[in-house]
Design a protein around this motif. Structure first.
Motif, PDB file in Angstrom:
ATOM      1  N   LEU A 128       0.815  -1.218   0.000  1.00 28.12           N
ATOM      2  CA  LEU A 128       0.000   0.000   0.000  1.00 28.12           C
ATOM      3  C   LEU A 128       0.847   1.267   0.000  1.00 28.12           C
ATOM      4  N   CYS A 129       2.135   1.142   0.254  1.00 25.59           N
ATOM      5  CA  CYS A 129       3.009   2.320   0.234  1.00 25.59           C
ATOM      6  C   CYS A 129       3.133   2.922  -1.160  1.00 25.59           C
ATOM      7  N   GLU A 130       2.706   2.182  -2.183  1.00 27.02           N
ATOM      8  CA  GLU A 130       2.750   2.699  -3.547  1.00 27.02           C
ATOM      9  C   GLU A 130       1.653   3.720  -3.801  1.00 27.02           C
ATOM     10  N   LEU A 131       0.654   3.792  -2.961  1.00 25.13           N
ATOM     11  CA  LEU A 131      -0.479   4.687  -3.180  1.00 25.13           C
ATOM     12  C   LEU A 131      -0.154   6.107  -2.737  1.00 25.13           C
ATOM     13  N   GLU A 132      -0.790   7.072  -3.390  1.00 23.04           N
ATOM     14  CA  GLU A 132      -0.700   8.455  -2.939  1.00 23.04           C
ATOM     15  C   GLU A 132      -1.436   8.594  -1.621  1.00 23.04           C
ATOM     16  N   ILE A 133      -1.107   9.655  -0.885  1.00 24.60           N
ATOM     17  CA  ILE A 133      -1.575   9.770   0.492  1.00 24.60           C
ATOM     18  C   ILE A 133      -3.094   9.867   0.581  1.00 24.60           C
ATOM     19  N   ASP A 134      -3.766  10.497  -0.401  1.00 24.74           N
ATOM     20  CA  ASP A 134      -5.220  10.606  -0.309  1.00 24.74           C
ATOM     21  C   ASP A 134      -5.891   9.249  -0.493  1.00 24.74           C
ATOM     22  N   TYR A 135      -5.384   8.444  -1.456  1.00 21.62           N
ATOM     23  CA  TYR A 135      -5.913   7.095  -1.625  1.00 21.62           C
ATOM     24  C   TYR A 135      -5.525   6.205  -0.449  1.00 21.62           C
ATOM     25  N   TYR A 136      -4.312   6.383   0.035  1.00 24.20           N
ATOM     26  CA  TYR A 136      -3.838   5.570   1.178  1.00 24.20           C
ATOM     27  C   TYR A 136      -4.731   5.799   2.394  1.00 24.20           C
ATOM     28  N   LYS A 137      -5.074   7.038   2.644  1.00 27.01           N
ATOM     29  CA  LYS A 137      -5.939   7.354   3.788  1.00 27.01           C
ATOM     30  C   LYS A 137      -7.288   6.658   3.670  1.00 27.01           C
ATOM     31  N   ARG A 138      -7.866   6.690   2.478  1.00 26.08           N
ATOM     32  CA  ARG A 138      -9.182   6.075   2.289  1.00 26.08           C
ATOM     33  C   ARG A 138      -9.121   4.556   2.415  1.00 26.08           C
ATOM     34  N   VAL A 139      -8.024   3.951   1.934  1.00 31.10           N
ATOM     35  CA  VAL A 139      -7.884   2.501   2.043  1.00 31.10           C
ATOM     36  C   VAL A 139      -7.760   2.082   3.506  1.00 31.10           C
ATOM     37  N   VAL A 140      -6.911   2.782   4.257  1.00 37.27           N
ATOM     38  CA  VAL A 140      -6.712   2.435   5.672  1.00 37.27           C
ATOM     39  C   VAL A 140      -8.002   2.615   6.459  1.00 37.27           C
ATOM     40  N   MET A 141      -8.721   3.683   6.195  1.00 33.25           N
ATOM     41  CA  MET A 141     -10.001   3.889   6.891  1.00 33.25           C
ATOM     42  C   MET A 141     -10.994   2.780   6.541  1.00 33.25           C
ATOM     43  N   ASN A 142     -10.986   2.349   5.279  1.00 33.31           N
ATOM     44  CA  ASN A 142     -11.878   1.272   4.870  1.00 33.31           C
ATOM     45  C   ASN A 142     -11.502  -0.038   5.541  1.00 33.31           C
ATOM     46  N   ILE A 143     -10.194  -0.267   5.693  1.00 36.41           N
ATOM     47  CA  ILE A 143      -9.723  -1.477   6.374  1.00 36.41           C
ATOM     48  C   ILE A 143     -10.166  -1.465   7.833  1.00 36.41           C
ATOM     49  N   LYS A 144     -10.063  -0.316   8.493  1.00 37.50           N
ATOM     50  CA  LYS A 144     -10.504  -0.212   9.881  1.00 37.50           C
ATOM     51  C   LYS A 144     -11.991  -0.512  10.019  1.00 37.50           C
ATOM     52  N   THR A 145     -12.771  -0.103   9.013  1.00 36.92           N
ATOM     53  CA  THR A 145     -14.213  -0.301   9.072  1.00 36.92           C
ATOM     54  C   THR A 145     -14.604  -1.751   8.814  1.00 36.92           C
ATOM     55  N   LYS A 146     -13.913  -2.388   7.873  1.00 43.70           N
ATOM     56  CA  LYS A 146     -14.308  -3.724   7.433  1.00 43.70           C
ATOM     57  C   LYS A 146     -13.926  -4.827   8.407  1.00 43.70           C
ATOM     58  N   CYS A 147     -12.769  -4.718   9.044  1.00 42.33           N
ATOM     59  CA  CYS A 147     -12.307  -5.843   9.869  1.00 42.33           C
ATOM     60  C   CYS A 147     -11.731  -5.344  11.172  1.00 42.33           C
ATOM     61  N   ARG A 148     -11.567  -6.252  12.096  1.00 43.76           N
ATOM     62  CA  ARG A 148     -11.049  -5.935  13.419  1.00 43.76           C
ATOM     63  C   ARG A 148      -9.560  -6.238  13.494  1.00 43.76           C
ATOM     64  N   LEU A 149      -8.813  -5.509  12.743  1.00 43.79           N
ATOM     65  CA  LEU A 149      -7.362  -5.670  12.821  1.00 43.79           C
ATOM     66  C   LEU A 149      -6.836  -4.986  14.077  1.00 43.79           C
ATOM     67  N   GLY A 150      -5.784  -5.543  14.644  1.00 40.82           N
ATOM     68  CA  GLY A 150      -5.182  -4.925  15.815  1.00 40.82           C
ATOM     69  C   GLY A 150      -4.534  -3.598  15.469  1.00 40.82           C
ATOM     70  N   GLY A 151      -4.501  -2.712  16.462  1.00 34.49           N
ATOM     71  CA  GLY A 151      -3.869  -1.416  16.235  1.00 34.49           C
ATOM     72  C   GLY A 151      -2.410  -1.528  15.867  1.00 34.49           C
ATOM     73  N   GLU A 152      -1.750  -2.618  16.282  1.00 31.39           N
ATOM     74  CA  GLU A 152      -0.336  -2.792  15.936  1.00 31.39           C
ATOM     75  C   GLU A 152      -0.144  -2.918  14.435  1.00 31.39           C
ATOM     76  N   VAL A 153      -1.079  -3.564  13.746  1.00 27.53           N
ATOM     77  CA  VAL A 153      -0.968  -3.729  12.296  1.00 27.53           C
ATOM     78  C   VAL A 153      -1.119  -2.381  11.605  1.00 27.53           C
ATOM     79  N   ILE A 154      -2.100  -1.599  12.022  1.00 29.30           N
ATOM     80  CA  ILE A 154      -2.274  -0.261  11.443  1.00 29.30           C
ATOM     81  C   ILE A 154      -1.050   0.604  11.733  1.00 29.30           C
ATOM     82  N   GLY A 155      -0.528   0.516  12.945  1.00 25.43           N
ATOM     83  CA  GLY A 155       0.669   1.280  13.283  1.00 25.43           C
ATOM     84  C   GLY A 155       1.857   0.897  12.424  1.00 25.43           C
ATOM     85  N   GLU A 156       2.017  -0.388  12.159  1.00 24.75           N
ATOM     86  CA  GLU A 156       3.104  -0.839  11.299  1.00 24.75           C
ATOM     87  C   GLU A 156       2.918  -0.340   9.875  1.00 24.75           C
ATOM     88  N   ALA A 157       1.671  -0.281   9.410  1.00 30.29           N
ATOM     89  CA  ALA A 157       1.401   0.232   8.059  1.00 30.29           C
ATOM     90  C   ALA A 157       1.766   1.713   7.956  1.00 30.29           C
TER      91      ALA A 157
END
Length: 637
Positions: free
Chosen positions: A213-242
């Protein structure tokens, strides 16, 4: 990568020398289409049967008896139009993740819908996207990247949202169903290069998608990460690593704590977005990473709300930080090298966690609500507080090397952690000594405040040996260090400091009692500022060495050692008092000679004596016998 071929006829488009494209055919062309400087000589029938836009344009040109049409505004330019034209002729067209968005937008512009003809280009592209590309991890990322040049049309066609939804859905897939082939940006492992069979057996980590996902521009990256947070219960450590991986990839020099020159506005947007995306859970992101973000925020001059959010988050886990990470450079125009005030805010946020309060609402007898504030026990462990205290001591030592650092900033930061009980004050002593060394011109009041931060009873033997020889320390501090070192050596209690007997404590307090303030007004400040001479330092050193020998042989008791310490201390203080009085009289006599008298009794001695006058004063102190009327006591508390 997946692709789709449409049509079966061979490609018969040719180019002449005038930048014109034509179809090699027995029939002469009857329509000319201009696209951004390129001219296409084509035939009406295949185009009009599939393109509603060209039908409208030609109907208006027929009135003017013209066969030329200009569609320079078509998305994708000449390349995308040629792909659509080949589809109209039934020629073979290859679609992939790289050109499908441009072709889809061009087809939308030309009106190639199902209402014009069944099985038109838009329908075929939508089927290809949904059945093939959106089911592929890497193809979905590529398609999303290619939508950028075609905004806002690609957004209106739902291409962006469909790509984001597809990427987020795959990131939320259970890792047991993920193959390593999903990721294409990470470095291959040795067994993968050799093609070993163990690849299938490798356990896929939960953050397998962060690097892609680091290949994405920041506006698309933000929307993808927010969508990931909404869709699944990933741990905060995974989001922090991203977020950490994205910052290291997109911000040059970020890993080293510096920001290289570049697009300042772009860097500012990236940093503020990453701060906004930080997971709310504690310890999901390392303190070091947030401090690097704070340094970057300072560099790009982001707003105060961004700083405050980082300060609050860093203060929750300050014990994890290192001194190098806390050394945040000041903004341009500041005289000091480091932003000490920002670090002080972080430390105050940390200490605030130990002062929690709860508001309880109760009804009184008259029925009115009364708010009662109850203080709750702190949530900080003693280990965490001790780690932060040591951290700040080391930080103070580093910033003390800045010659432009005001003493007030040094003292204010040190006072924030004074409530933390530390078993040793060696680190604080090193910081104070470093500041006094680099700032010889500080005032007496500042030096007094600074030395009061230190507890001489909590200095190690090595620190005491250094302190009694330190000519930068005030006399009272040197006497305190000597006294407590003698008591500790006599007590033979290792590194711990014993409690003082009442008699010794009373004697120590009595040595700190001042007499009348009328006799010699400046002696109090002079005695605080006075430093021991070289000869007296040698005497102190020999006294400590002799006491250690006595303690080893066990011939001296603690009380006798205390009496010896008091005697030595009084002798040293008395010699200093006579020395100060002698200098005052000399100054008075010199004033009478130079000014014809009129010195007055109220005149004080000059605290900036030369080396020669100090030696003369010492000789007078050795031969003179102090009378009781001249004896004044110095506080050593």
């Amino acid at each position: 990568m997946k692709f789709m071929k449409i049509g079966s006829k061979p490609d018969s488009f040719k180019t002449d020398g005038n930048n014109a494209r034509y179809v090699e055919n027995e029939l002469a062309s009857d329509i000319s289409v201009n696209v951004d400087g390129s001219r296409f000589c084509l035939h009406k029938f295949p185009l009009l049967s599939k393109c509603a836009c060209l039908q409208k344009l030609l109907s208006s040109t027929d009135k003017n008896n013209s066969d030329e049409v200009d569609i320079s505004g078509i998305p994708g330019g000449p390349t995308a139009f040629e792909t659509c034209a080949k589809f109209c002729y039934g020629m073979t067209v290859t679609l992939s993740a790289y050109n499908v968005v441009a072709t889809r937008c061009a087809a939308e512009y030309l009106g190639m819908h199902e209402t014009v003809e069944k099985g038109n280009l838009i329908y075929k592209i939508d089927v290809f996207l949904n059945s093939s590309l959106f089911r592929s991890w890497k193809d979905s990322i590529i398609v999303l990247q290619t939508t950028k040049p075609f905004l806002p049309l690609s957004e209106d066609l739902k291409l962006v949202s469909l790509c984001i939804d597809a990427i987020a859905s795959k990131a939320c897939v259970d890792v047991s169903h993920v193959e390593w082939s999903y990721t294409y940006n990470r470095k291959k492992l040795p067994e993968e290069i050799s093609g070993a069979d163990q690849i299938k057996a490798r356990e896929v980590p939960h953050d397998w998608w962060v690097e892609d996902l680091c290949e994405l521009e920041i506006d698309y990256y933000k929307r993808v990460v927010m969508n990931i947070k909404t869709k699944c219960r990933l741990g905060g450590e995974v989001i922090g690593e991203a977020l950490k991986a994205y910052a290291y990839r997109r911000l040059l020099g970020f890993n080293k704590g510096v920001m290289e020159q570049g697009d300042l506005l772009k860097h500012k947007t990236i940093i503020e977005t990453l701060v906004w995306l930080l997971p709310a859970e504690k310890d999901c992101v390392s303190c070091g990473f947030m401090l690097k973000l704070l340094k970057a925020v300072t560099t790009v001059n982001s707003g105060e709300p961004v700083k405050e959010q980082l300060v609050r988050r860093i203060g929750q886990q300050l014990e994890e930080a290192s001194v190098a990470e806390l050394l945040i450079k000041s903004h341009q125009g500041s005289k000091t090298l480091y932003d000490v005030e920002l670090v002080q805010k972080i430390v105050m946020e940390f200490m605030r966690r130990d002062q929690n309060s709860e508001i309880e609402v109760q009804d009184d007898d008259d029925g009115f609500e009364v708010q009662e504030v109850r203080k709750l026990p702190g949530i900080l462990s003693e280990a965490s507080k001790l780690m932060v205290a040591k951290l700040i001591d080391s930080y103070l030592t580093e910033i003390a090397k800045d010659p432009n650092l005001p003493a007030s900033k040094f003292i204010d930061l040190a006072e924030v952690v004074t409530s933390i009980s530390r078993p040793a004050h060696d680190g604080l002593y090193r910081a104070i000594d470093m500041f006094l060394k680099e700032h010889p011109g500080i005032t007496k009041g500042e030096k007094k405040r600074m030395c009061k931060l230190m507890d001489c009873r909590k200095l190690s033997v090595e620190a005491c040996m250094h302190a009694v020889q330190n000519d930068r320390l005030p006399l009272r501090v040197v006497v305190q260090v000597l006294f407590f070192e003698q008591v500790r050596a006599a007590a033979s209690s290792g590194s711990s400091t014993p409690d003082l007997p009442r008699g010794m404590a009373r004697e120590l307090r009595s040595c700190g009692t001042y007499g009348s303030s009328r006799s010699v007004p400046t002696v109090m400040e002079d005695e605080w500022e006075a430093v021991a001479t070289e000869e007296e330092m040698r005497a102190l050193k020999s006294e400590i060495a002799a006491l250690k020998l006595q303690e080893e042989s066990g011939r001296k008791s603690m009380d006798k050692a205390g009496a010896t310490a008091i005697s030595k201390m009084r002798s040293l203080i008395k010699s200093k008092k006579i020395f100060g009085k002698k200098l005052q009289l000399q100054s008075k006599g010199g004033g009478e000679k130079n000014n014809g008298g009129g010195g007055g009794e109220g005149g004080g001695s000059d605290s900036s004596e030369s080396l020669g006058s100090m030696n003369a004063g010492e000789e007078a102190a050795k031969t003179a016998t102090p009378s009781r009327s001249l004896t004044r006591r110095v506080s050593v508390s």
